[in-house]
Design an enzyme around this catalytic site. Structure first.
Site, short mmCIF file in Angstrom:
data_model
loop_
_atom_site.label_atom_id
_atom_site.label_comp_id
_atom_site.label_asym_id
_atom_site.label_seq_id
_atom_site.Cartn_x
_atom_site.Cartn_y
_atom_site.Cartn_z
N THR A 1 0.82 -1.21 0.00
CA THR A 1 0.00 0.00 0.00
C THR A 1 0.85 1.26 0.00
O THR A 1 1.98 1.27 0.50
CB THR A 1 -0.95 0.04 1.21
OG1 THR A 1 -0.20 0.31 2.41
CG2 THR A 1 -1.70 -1.27 1.36
N ASP B 1 -4.01 5.68 2.78
CA ASP B 1 -3.47 6.75 3.62
C ASP B 1 -3.64 6.30 5.06
O ASP B 1 -4.78 6.08 5.51
CB ASP B 1 -4.24 8.05 3.36
CG ASP B 1 -3.72 9.22 4.17
OD1 ASP B 1 -3.01 9.01 5.17
OD2 ASP B 1 -4.05 10.37 3.82
N ASN C 1 4.98 0.51 8.23
CA ASN C 1 6.21 1.16 7.78
C ASN C 1 6.03 2.62 7.37
O ASN C 1 6.97 3.40 7.45
CB ASN C 1 6.80 0.38 6.60
CG ASN C 1 7.90 1.14 5.89
OD1 ASN C 1 9.00 1.28 6.40
ND2 ASN C 1 7.60 1.66 4.70
N SER D 1 10.14 1.31 13.80
CA SER D 1 10.47 2.41 14.69
C SER D 1 11.78 3.03 14.20
O SER D 1 11.95 3.27 13.01
CB SER D 1 10.57 1.90 16.14
OG SER D 1 10.89 2.96 17.02
N TYR E 1 9.75 13.67 16.42
CA TYR E 1 9.94 12.38 15.76
C TYR E 1 10.14 11.28 16.79
O TYR E 1 9.47 10.24 16.75
CB TYR E 1 11.14 12.45 14.81
CG TYR E 1 11.42 11.16 14.08
CD1 TYR E 1 10.68 10.81 12.96
CD2 TYR E 1 12.42 10.30 14.51
CE1 TYR E 1 10.93 9.62 12.28
CE2 TYR E 1 12.67 9.10 13.85
CZ TYR E 1 11.92 8.77 12.73
OH TYR E 1 12.17 7.60 12.08
N LYS F 1 7.96 7.76 18.08
CA LYS F 1 8.56 6.42 18.08
C LYS F 1 8.60 5.84 19.49
O LYS F 1 8.41 4.63 19.67
CB LYS F 1 9.96 6.47 17.45
CG LYS F 1 9.96 6.87 15.98
CD LYS F 1 9.11 5.93 15.13
CE LYS F 1 9.23 6.23 13.64
NZ LYS F 1 8.40 5.32 12.82
N THR G 1 17.33 5.25 2.67
CA THR G 1 15.93 5.26 2.27
C THR G 1 15.57 6.69 1.88
O THR G 1 16.41 7.57 1.84
CB THR G 1 15.03 4.81 3.44
OG1 THR G 1 15.08 5.80 4.47
CG2 THR G 1 15.49 3.47 3.99
#
Length: 275
Positions: free
Chosen positions: A32, A56, A83, A134, A148, A152, A183
């Site tokens: 997705t 979403d 993710n 995480s 951020y 987490k 990434t």
């Protein structure tokens, strides 16, 4: 028997690498993303194993409908991978309520909704796995990453309790704590308006994020392989830090916590009622 995976944020980074690794293992992946067309190449290469769906993770109704649809068509969801995410840079004081709430929607409330949606099916089958992406920032934090890391830390705390709750049903929970991997995370960063007061502390973090994209040492494909190995293990760990930087940072942080507790142990233990 092949597994059925549901992976969010599958169009890039860890999500894409996990999708590729699961397919290589012979499994089926419902991948997705907000824009499923970005997964066109993977679907074309593996039309019998990969299905791309729009999702979403801040859309609770969309999550419920997607999980219901996948279970109806595939019969089950064996592995949920939460993710989808992004980064944010800003001092605590700089970060607005809107910025903070938006990040919690993506990193905490979205995954929570997905977990609640899949758990009844996993409990009924008495098997399954939930992978929570995480960060080493879910164990420690530093200037510029208050929001951020806050998301987490919350995700990890909820997941640790979740692991205890679902273990009797044969369901595994794996918290993945990557360090610096190549990434698209640093390419998907929001930032708070800057205050001069934090130029020295948060400024260094801003520069690191701005210059670090594309040079990170971690290989997402190797991270995906490690995740699959952990899931296949008889004793799957609760936490899986990935990369030299993550392992070193988490171990150093835990050593620091232990040392601080030891230094203040006399004071902290002397807080009970006198006999």
């Amino acid at each position: 028997m092949s597994k059925v995976w549901l992976v969010t944020g599958a169009n890039s980074g860890f999500g894409r690498s996990i999708t590729e690794a699961a397919v290589a293992a012979g499994d089926v992946v419902v991948a997705t993303a907000r824009r499923p067309d970005t997964l066109g190449d993977l679907v074309a290469a593996h039309p019998d194993q990969i299905e791309a769906l729009a999702l979403d993770v801040t859309d609770a109704a969309g999550i419920e409908a997607t999980v219901r649809d996948v279970v109806e068509r595939h019969g089950r969801i064996d592995v949920l991978v939460n993710n989808a995410g992004r980064s944010h840079v800003g001092a605590f004081e700089e970060t607005t309520d809107t910025e903070l709430r938006d990040l919690f929607d993506v990193h905490v409330f979205g995954p929570a909704t997905l977990v609640r949606a899949v758990l009844p099916h996993m409990r009924e089958r008495r098997s399954g796995a939930i992978v929570q992406l995480s960060s080493m920032g879910g164990q420690l934090s530093f200037a510029g990453f208050a929001a951020y890391s806050g998301t987490k830390f919350a995700l990890e705390g909820m997941s640790e309790a979740l692991a205890d709750e679902v273990r009797p049903y044969g369901i595994k929970v794996l918290i993945v704590e990557p360090g610096s991997f190549r990434t698209g995370l640093f390419g998907n960063v929001s930032a708070s308006a800057e205050l001069d007061a934090y130029a020295e502390t948060v400024g260094a973090t801003r520069r690191m994020v701005a210059s670090g994209d594309g040079t990170q040492p971690g290989d997402p494909a190797k991270a995906a392989a490690a995740i699959l190995t952990a899931l296949d293990a008889e004793q799957t760990p609760l936490r899986l830090p990935l990369g030299d930087d993550a392992v070193d940072a988490v171990v150093s942080h835990l050593d620091g916590v232990r040392a601080e507790i030891a230094a203040w142990e006399k004071v902290t233990r002397a807080t009970t009622f006198d006999a």
